[in-house]
Every structure is written in C-alpha cells, then in structure tokens.
Design a protein around this motif. Structure first.
Motif, short mmCIF file in Angstrom:
data_model
loop_
_atom_site.label_atom_id
_atom_site.label_comp_id
_atom_site.label_asym_id
_atom_site.label_seq_id
_atom_site.Cartn_x
_atom_site.Cartn_y
_atom_site.Cartn_z
N GLY A 34 0.77 -1.23 0.00
CA GLY A 34 0.00 0.00 0.00
C GLY A 34 0.80 1.28 0.00
N ARG A 35 2.10 1.18 -0.11
CA ARG A 35 2.94 2.38 -0.14
C ARG A 35 2.95 2.96 -1.54
N ARG A 36 2.66 4.24 -1.65
CA ARG A 36 2.49 4.91 -2.93
C ARG A 36 3.72 4.78 -3.82
N GLU A 37 4.88 5.09 -3.29
CA GLU A 37 6.09 5.09 -4.12
C GLU A 37 6.39 3.70 -4.68
N VAL A 43 4.06 -0.01 -11.23
CA VAL A 43 3.30 0.36 -12.43
C VAL A 43 4.26 0.85 -13.52
N GLN A 44 5.23 1.63 -13.11
CA GLN A 44 6.23 2.15 -14.05
C GLN A 44 7.01 1.00 -14.68
N GLU A 45 7.45 0.06 -13.87
CA GLU A 45 8.27 -1.06 -14.35
C GLU A 45 7.46 -2.03 -15.22
N LYS A 51 7.60 8.00 -15.05
CA LYS A 51 7.26 8.16 -13.64
C LYS A 51 6.04 9.04 -13.46
N GLU A 52 5.96 10.15 -14.18
CA GLU A 52 4.83 11.07 -14.05
C GLU A 52 3.52 10.40 -14.46
N THR A 53 3.57 9.60 -15.50
CA THR A 53 2.37 8.88 -15.96
C THR A 53 1.94 7.85 -14.93
N ALA A 54 2.89 7.11 -14.38
CA ALA A 54 2.58 6.12 -13.36
C ALA A 54 2.02 6.79 -12.10
N GLU A 55 2.59 7.92 -11.71
CA GLU A 55 2.07 8.65 -10.55
C GLU A 55 0.64 9.10 -10.78
N ARG A 56 0.36 9.62 -11.96
CA ARG A 56 -0.98 10.10 -12.28
C ARG A 56 -1.97 8.93 -12.27
N GLU A 57 -1.57 7.79 -12.84
CA GLU A 57 -2.44 6.62 -12.89
C GLU A 57 -2.75 6.10 -11.49
N VAL A 58 -1.73 6.03 -10.65
CA VAL A 58 -1.92 5.56 -9.27
C VAL A 58 -2.81 6.54 -8.49
#
Length: 65
Positions: A34-37, A43-45, A51-58
């Motif tokens: 459950g940790r965001r990072e 998701v990125q991998e 990274k920005e796309t994965a952050e937005r998706e999460v």
C-alpha cells in the motif's frame, strides 16, 4: 481516502489494485503493502510508463476507491 488509510486497509484494497494492474505479481503486491512510491514503481516497471504517468495513474486509482 489518503495513503495512510490505504496502507492500513491494504489487504482489502489490494484486490481492487490487482483488478486494475493484473501484470503485477502477488509477491510484488505484498512488497508494496500500500505504499504509494512502491506502487508507482511497480506500475512504471511493469507497464513501461514514465514516472509522471505512473504517478498520475496511481493517484487516479486512489481517488476512485
């Protein structure tokens, strides 16, 4: 819901995350806990997102739960 709540309820929320990102393995879900990072990194991998796309998706997923 904030990330502290997600971490606290991870066992219940993991199923919703698995439905969205099915390529992530059970072991990887367990390590993220459950940790965001960590979730952003998975998701990125797995999906080859920046990274920005994965952050937005999460973050969009988090707002939808």
């Amino acid at each position: 819901m904030n990330w502290d709540q997600i971490e606290g309820n991870w066992k219940q929320l993991k199923g919703k995350a698995q439905a969205k990102w099915g390529d992530i393995t059970d072991d990887e879900w367990h390590s993220a806990e459950g940790r965001r990072e960590q979730l952003v990194g998975l998701v990125q991998e797995k999906y080859g997102h920046a990274k920005e796309t994965a952050e937005r998706e999460v973050d969009e997923w988090m707002r939808g739960i």
